[in-house]
Design a protein around this motif. Structure first.
Motif, mmCIF file in Angstrom:
data_model
loop_
_atom_site.group_PDB
_atom_site.id
_atom_site.type_symbol
_atom_site.label_atom_id
_atom_site.label_comp_id
_atom_site.label_asym_id
_atom_site.label_seq_id
_atom_site.Cartn_x
_atom_site.Cartn_y
_atom_site.Cartn_z
ATOM 1 N N ALA A 26 47.507 44.433 46.749
ATOM 2 C CA ALA A 26 47.733 44.463 45.561
ATOM 3 C C ALA A 26 49.420 44.440 45.383
ATOM 4 O O ALA A 26 50.016 43.729 44.426
ATOM 5 N N LEU A 31 49.760 42.189 41.967
ATOM 6 C CA LEU A 31 48.527 42.139 40.951
ATOM 7 C C LEU A 31 48.198 43.645 40.957
ATOM 8 O O LEU A 31 48.340 44.617 41.807
ATOM 9 N N GLU A 33 45.653 46.623 41.177
ATOM 10 C CA GLU A 33 44.658 47.256 42.126
ATOM 11 C C GLU A 33 43.261 46.623 41.642
ATOM 12 O O GLU A 33 42.398 46.299 42.595
ATOM 13 N N GLU A 34 42.724 46.730 40.521
ATOM 14 C CA GLU A 34 41.651 46.556 39.762
ATOM 15 C C GLU A 34 41.271 44.981 40.181
ATOM 16 O O GLU A 34 40.026 44.546 40.522
ATOM 17 N N GLU A 35 42.125 44.186 39.743
ATOM 18 C CA GLU A 35 41.918 42.637 40.381
ATOM 19 C C GLU A 35 41.838 42.299 41.757
ATOM 20 O O GLU A 35 40.878 41.534 41.886
ATOM 21 N N ALA A 38 38.309 43.720 42.473
ATOM 22 C CA ALA A 38 37.079 42.583 42.150
ATOM 23 C C ALA A 38 37.217 41.456 42.849
ATOM 24 O O ALA A 38 36.196 40.846 43.023
ATOM 25 N N ILE A 39 38.347 40.900 43.523
ATOM 26 C CA ILE A 39 38.405 39.689 44.367
ATOM 27 C C ILE A 39 37.509 39.971 45.602
ATOM 28 O O ILE A 39 36.670 39.356 46.065
ATOM 29 N N GLN A 42 33.936 40.045 44.739
ATOM 30 C CA GLN A 42 33.226 38.943 44.286
ATOM 31 C C GLN A 42 33.094 37.916 45.624
ATOM 32 O O GLN A 42 32.182 37.193 45.830
#
Length: 209
Positions: A26, A31, A33-35, A38-39, A42
Motif C-alpha cells: 500500500a 494506496l 491499505e483497505e484497497e 480488497a484486491i 478479490q
C-alpha cells in the motif's frame, strides 16, 4: 509412541505478520491499505502462487498489474512480499536439530518460493542449516500443488514417507489445519501464543521417543 514430527513454518518455526505485505505494498503503491487488502481478497493469484499454478514471474506480474505499477523491480516486490517474515528465533532451529537423532522431522507449509528462498538466506546468514537440510523432507504447497487444510496434502505426506498417522505429531497454528490432520488420526497440536513451539514440544514429547 511418537516417531515422526511434522511442523508448519509460519508462526510455528518463524513468527510472521500477515498484514505486513499489505502495509508495504500500500505504501509503495500510494494506496489505502483497505484497497490493497480488497484486491488481495478479490483475486486468487496468491492462492495460485502458493499452489504452484503460477510461478515467480507471473506472481510479480499480477502484483504490478493489480497495483498499477509496471516499473517495480523484482527485488522491490520480493522485499515487500517477504516483510511477512519476522525475526527467526535461533533457539527453535537448534531444538529441531537436537530432535533429529530421535525423530523423523518434516516441514509442511502453505508458502511460496520467494518466502522459502528468504528463510534459507536468513538461516545461512546465521550459519544454520537450510530448511531442506534441517528436515528429513520438506513439503511446500507450491511443489506438491496442494494446500492445507485439504486432507489430500496430509495423506500425501503420510503415504510418500510411509508414516503411520498415530505415530505422527503435527504442529500448526491454524485451527482448520489442525482439525483436518486430526481427522486422519494424526496427533495434531494447535500452537497458540503466548506459548511457542518449544513449549508444545516439551508437552508432547515428555514421554520420550
Amino acid at each position: 509412541m511418537i516417531k515422526n514430527l511434522i511442523f508448519d513454518l509460519g508462526d510455528v518455526i518463524i513468527p510472521i505478520d500477515l498484514t505486513a505485505p499489505i502495509r508495504n505494498f500500500a505504501m509503495l503503491a500510494n494506496l489505502p491499505e483497505e484497497e490493497v487488502q480488497a484486491i488481495w481478497k478479490q483475486h486468487q493469484f496468491i492462492n495460485h502462487y502458493e499452489t504452484g499454478l503460477i510461478d515467480d514471474v507471473a506472481f510479480r506480474g499480477h502484483v504490478r498489474q493489480l497495483l498499477r505499477n509496471d516499473n517495480w523491480a523484482d527485488e522491490v516486490i520480493d522485499t515487500a512480499w517477504n516483510t511477512v517474515l519476522l525475526d527467526l528465533p535461533v533457539e527453535r532451529i537448534e531444538r529441531l536439530g537436537e530432535l533429529k537423532s530421535n525423530y523423523r522431522l518434516f516441514l509442511l507449509s502453505n508458502t511460496s518460493p520467494i518466502h522459502i528462498r528468504r528463510v534459507n538466506q536468513v538461516l545461512m546468514g546465521l550459519n544454520l542449516p537450510t530448511l531442506e537440510s534441517l528436515f528429513d523432507r520438506v513439503f511446500y504447497s507450491y511443489e506438491v500443488r496442494l494446500a492445507k487444510p485439504s486432507p489430500e496434502i496430509y495423506q500425501h505426506v503420510l503415504s510418500s514417507e510411509g508414516l503411520v498417522a498415530e505415530e505422527t505429531a503435527f504442529f500448526d497454528d491454524n485451527a482448520a489445519n489442525i482439525r483436518a490432520a486430526s481427522e486422519l488420526g494424526i496427533q495434531a497440536v494447535h500452537v497458540q501464543p503466548p506459548k511457542t513451539i518449544l513449549d508444545y514440544l516439551d508437552q508432547t514429547l515428555q514421554a520420550g521417543p
